[in-house]
Design a protein around this motif. Structure first.
Motif, mmCIF file in Angstrom:
data_model
loop_
_atom_site.group_PDB
_atom_site.id
_atom_site.type_symbol
_atom_site.label_atom_id
_atom_site.label_comp_id
_atom_site.label_asym_id
_atom_site.label_seq_id
_atom_site.Cartn_x
_atom_site.Cartn_y
_atom_site.Cartn_z
ATOM 1 N N SER A 287 0.825 -1.210 0.000
ATOM 2 C CA SER A 287 0.000 0.000 0.000
ATOM 3 C C SER A 287 0.857 1.257 0.000
ATOM 4 O O SER A 287 0.473 2.291 -0.571
ATOM 5 N N HIS A 288 2.009 1.201 0.662
ATOM 6 C CA HIS A 288 2.956 2.321 0.674
ATOM 7 C C HIS A 288 3.428 2.617 -0.749
ATOM 8 O O HIS A 288 3.687 3.768 -1.101
ATOM 9 N N GLY A 289 3.540 1.562 -1.568
ATOM 10 C CA GLY A 289 3.928 1.745 -2.964
ATOM 11 C C GLY A 289 5.200 1.041 -3.364
ATOM 12 O O GLY A 289 5.772 1.342 -4.420
ATOM 13 N N SER A 290 5.649 0.092 -2.559
ATOM 14 C CA SER A 290 6.915 -0.573 -2.834
ATOM 15 C C SER A 290 6.957 -1.126 -4.253
ATOM 16 O O SER A 290 6.078 -1.881 -4.672
ATOM 17 N N ASP A 291 7.987 -0.707 -5.000
ATOM 18 C CA ASP A 291 8.307 -1.136 -6.365
ATOM 19 C C ASP A 291 7.343 -0.601 -7.421
ATOM 20 O O ASP A 291 7.400 -1.032 -8.577
ATOM 21 N N PRO B 7 4.687 -12.776 -11.504
ATOM 22 C CA PRO B 7 5.199 -13.194 -10.193
ATOM 23 C C PRO B 7 5.806 -12.025 -9.431
ATOM 24 O O PRO B 7 6.277 -11.051 -10.031
ATOM 25 N N LEU B 8 5.762 -12.109 -8.101
ATOM 26 C CA LEU B 8 6.369 -11.075 -7.260
ATOM 27 C C LEU B 8 7.880 -11.161 -7.437
ATOM 28 O O LEU B 8 8.492 -12.183 -7.107
ATOM 29 N N PRO C 264 4.869 -6.543 -5.271
ATOM 30 C CA PRO C 264 4.491 -6.498 -6.691
ATOM 31 C C PRO C 264 5.305 -5.468 -7.459
ATOM 32 O O PRO C 264 5.794 -4.489 -6.884
ATOM 33 N N ASP C 265 5.423 -5.685 -8.764
ATOM 34 C CA ASP C 265 6.133 -4.722 -9.612
ATOM 35 C C ASP C 265 5.161 -3.634 -10.080
ATOM 36 O O ASP C 265 3.981 -3.611 -9.702
ATOM 37 N N ALA C 266 5.680 -2.729 -10.918
ATOM 38 C CA ALA C 266 4.883 -1.571 -11.346
ATOM 39 C C ALA C 266 3.625 -1.994 -12.102
ATOM 40 O O ALA C 266 2.547 -1.418 -11.911
ATOM 41 N N THR C 267 3.757 -2.993 -12.977
ATOM 42 C CA THR C 267 2.596 -3.464 -13.741
ATOM 43 C C THR C 267 1.528 -4.022 -12.807
ATOM 44 O O THR C 267 0.323 -3.793 -12.989
ATOM 45 N N THR C 268 1.964 -4.750 -11.788
ATOM 46 C CA THR C 268 1.018 -5.367 -10.862
ATOM 47 C C THR C 268 0.322 -4.320 -10.004
ATOM 48 O O THR C 268 -0.851 -4.491 -9.638
#
Length: 397
Positions: free
Chosen positions: A185-189, A362-363, A369-373
Motif C-alpha cells: 500500500s505504501h507503494g513498494s516497487d 510473479p512477485l 508487486p512490480d509496477a505493472t502489478t
C-alpha cells in the motif's frame, strides 16, 4: 539549487499545511517543512526505526494549488536509500498533475543518503545538498496543479517558486478515502507516486486519498488505530496481515483480539463510515509457512534481493500465523462484527492478486508487486470497492 532566471519574475510562496494534501502533520525544520503521515503524538510512542522512516516518506502526499504559472520550481532535500553491495536504487519521482491529468515527472538527484547494510543490520546517514524539481511549459491560464512527492523518499520541502501567484486549491468536493496497509500500500516497487495502487484506485474511484500505507509497519499498533480514528474520512480501508507474518509479531491468540481492538478504536471516531477490511494478496512463500521473513542475498550482487519464509509449517499448530490462517481469522471477525455493524465489509486480497496472477506476474522478490502489478491491483480494487454495489459506491456512505 536555483539560480536567478531573468526570464521569470519568480514568486516565492511559503509552503504551509494549507498547500499539502495527504499529510497528517507538518514538522517545521531549520530549512523548511517535513510532511509526516503520523501525528507527532503517535511518533512519540514509536521506537521502531523502520516505522519512523516509512511514515516520513510522503506516499500519497502532494502539493495542491491553483495558479496561472507556466513554470514551477520546488526546492527539496530528499533522503535517499543505498544498500551495501546492491546497485543504486532508482531516483524518487515527482509527478505533476494539471487539472487532474498527468503533465510531467522529474527527479531530484541531490540529497542525504542513508546507507543500509542488510547483512550487518546497520544504517549510516550522510548529509547532502538540496536540489530542485523543475516543471516548465505548463499551459497558460488558471489551473489546478498537484505535485505528488516521491512515495519512497523522505522529502523536506524548502521553497516553492512560480512565475505567477499561487493560491490554495479549492475543496474538490470529493469523498476522502483513508487507507492503511503495508509496503504494498505504501507503494513498494511502483514506478511513481501517482501509480502506487492506492493512488490509481483513488483516481478511478474519484476520491481524495490519504495513504497510511506504512512499509513493514501494518502491525496493529494502537497509535495507528487512534490516528485512523481521529482523521476525518468518508471511507476507510485497512489491509492487514502480511507484516504481522513478516515480523513474526504475534500468535493467533493475540492476533484476533488485536484486530477487534483496532477496529473498535476506528469505530470510536467513525461509527457509521464504510470500513473495508482487506486480507493479504497472494504471497506464495507465506501462504502456509509462518514468518519471520528474511532477505535472501544469493542474487544480491546482480541487483536482486528475494525474501524467504523462515518458519516451519508445523508451527501453525502452536498458533503461528500464516496468510491462510490470517485470512480465515479476518473473514471470521468481519462476519461476526457485521451482524451489528452493517457498514463493515471484507475483501479477500486474493481477489486483487491471486494464483493466476502469480503465474503471469510473479512477485519479483517474492514479497512485493512490480509496477505493472500495482496497476492491476489498483484497477481491481476500484472495481471491487467503488463500483455499483461495492462498499465504497456513491450513496452507500
Amino acid at each position: 539549487m536555483h539560480t536567478e532566471d531573468t526570464h521569470h519574475p519568480w514568486i516565492n510562496t511559503a509552503i504551509t499545511a494549507e498547500l499539502l494534501r495527504g499529510a497528517l502533520d507538518v514538522e517545521h525544520t531549520e530549512r523548511g517543512v517535513l510532511p509526516h503521515r503520523l501525528p507527532a503524538w503517535a511518533r512519540a510512542q514509536n521506537t521502531d526505526g523502520q516505522l519512523a522512516m516509512a511514515e516520513s516518506q510522503p506516499s500519497g502526499v502532494r502539493l495542491a494549488f491553483r495558479t496561472r504559472a507556466t513554470a514551477v520550481e520546488l526546492d527539496t532535500l530528499p533522503t535517499k536509500r543505498s544498500y551495501v553491495g546492491a546497485p543504486p536504487r532508482p531516483e524518487g519521482v515527482y509527478d505533476l498533475l494539471v487539472d487532474g491529468r498527468p503533465a510531467g515527472a522529474t527527479t531530484v538527484s541531490n540529497g542525504n543518503v542513508l546507507t543500509i547494510d542488510m547483512t550487518e543490520g546497520t544504517a549510516e546517514l550522510k548529509a547532502g545538498e538540496p536540489g530542485t524539481a523543475r516543471f516548465t511549459g505548463l499551459p497558460d491560464g488558471m489551473k489546478d496543479v498537484e505535485i505528488w512527492l516521491p512515495h519512497n523518499e523522505t522529502t523536506e520541502l524548502l521553497a516553492l517558486r512560480t512565475d505567477a501567484p499561487v493560491e490554495p486549491a479549492r475543496d474538490p468536493g470529493r469523498r476522502v478515502w483513508l487507507h492503511h496497509g503495508s509496503s504494498i500500500s505504501h507503494g513498494s516497487d511502483a514506478a511513481s507516486p501517482t501509480t502506487i495502487w492506492p493512488a490509481l484506485a483513488a483516481s478511478l474511484g474519484g476520491v481524495e486519498l490519504i495513504n497510511l500505507g506504512l512499509a513493514g509497519s501494518a502491525l496493529l499498533d494502537p497509535f495507528t488505530a487512534r490516528t485512523l480514528r481521529d482523521t476525518p474520512a468518508d471511507l476507510i480501508s485497512v489491509k492487514l496481515g502480511i507484516n504481522v507474518v513478516n515480523a513474526d509479531l504475534m500468535r493467533l491468540r493475540a492476533f484476533g483480539p488485536a484486530v477487534h481492538g483496532f477496529l473498535d478504536t476506528i469505530r470510536e471516531g467513525h461509527p457509521d463510515t464504510p470500513l473495508l477490511v482487506v486480507s493479504p494478496i497472494l504471497c506464495p512463500v507465506h501462504e502456509d509457512t509462518p514468518g519471520p521473513s528474511a532477505p535472501d542475498f544469493s542474487e544480491f550482487a546482480e541487483g536482486r534481493i528475494r525474501f524467504k519464509a523462515m518458519g516451519d509449517p508445523a508451527e501453525r499448530a502452536g498458533g503461528k500465523l500464516t496468510l491462510n490462517v490470517i485470512r480465515d481469522e479476518l473473514a471470521r471477525i468481519v462476519k461476526q462484527r457485521s451482524a451489528d455493524d452493517p457498514h463493515l465489509h471484507y475483501l479477500d486480497g486474493r481477489d486483487l492478486y491471486g494464483s493466476a496472477d502469480t503465474a503471469e506476474l510473479p512477485l519479483p522478490d517474492d514479497l512485493h508487486p512490480d509496477a505493472t502489478t500495482h496497476h492491476r491491483i489498483g484497477e481491481r480494487f476500484a472495481a471491487k470497492a467503488f463500483a455499483t454495489g461495492g462498499p465504497f459506491a456513491d450513496g452507500t456512505a
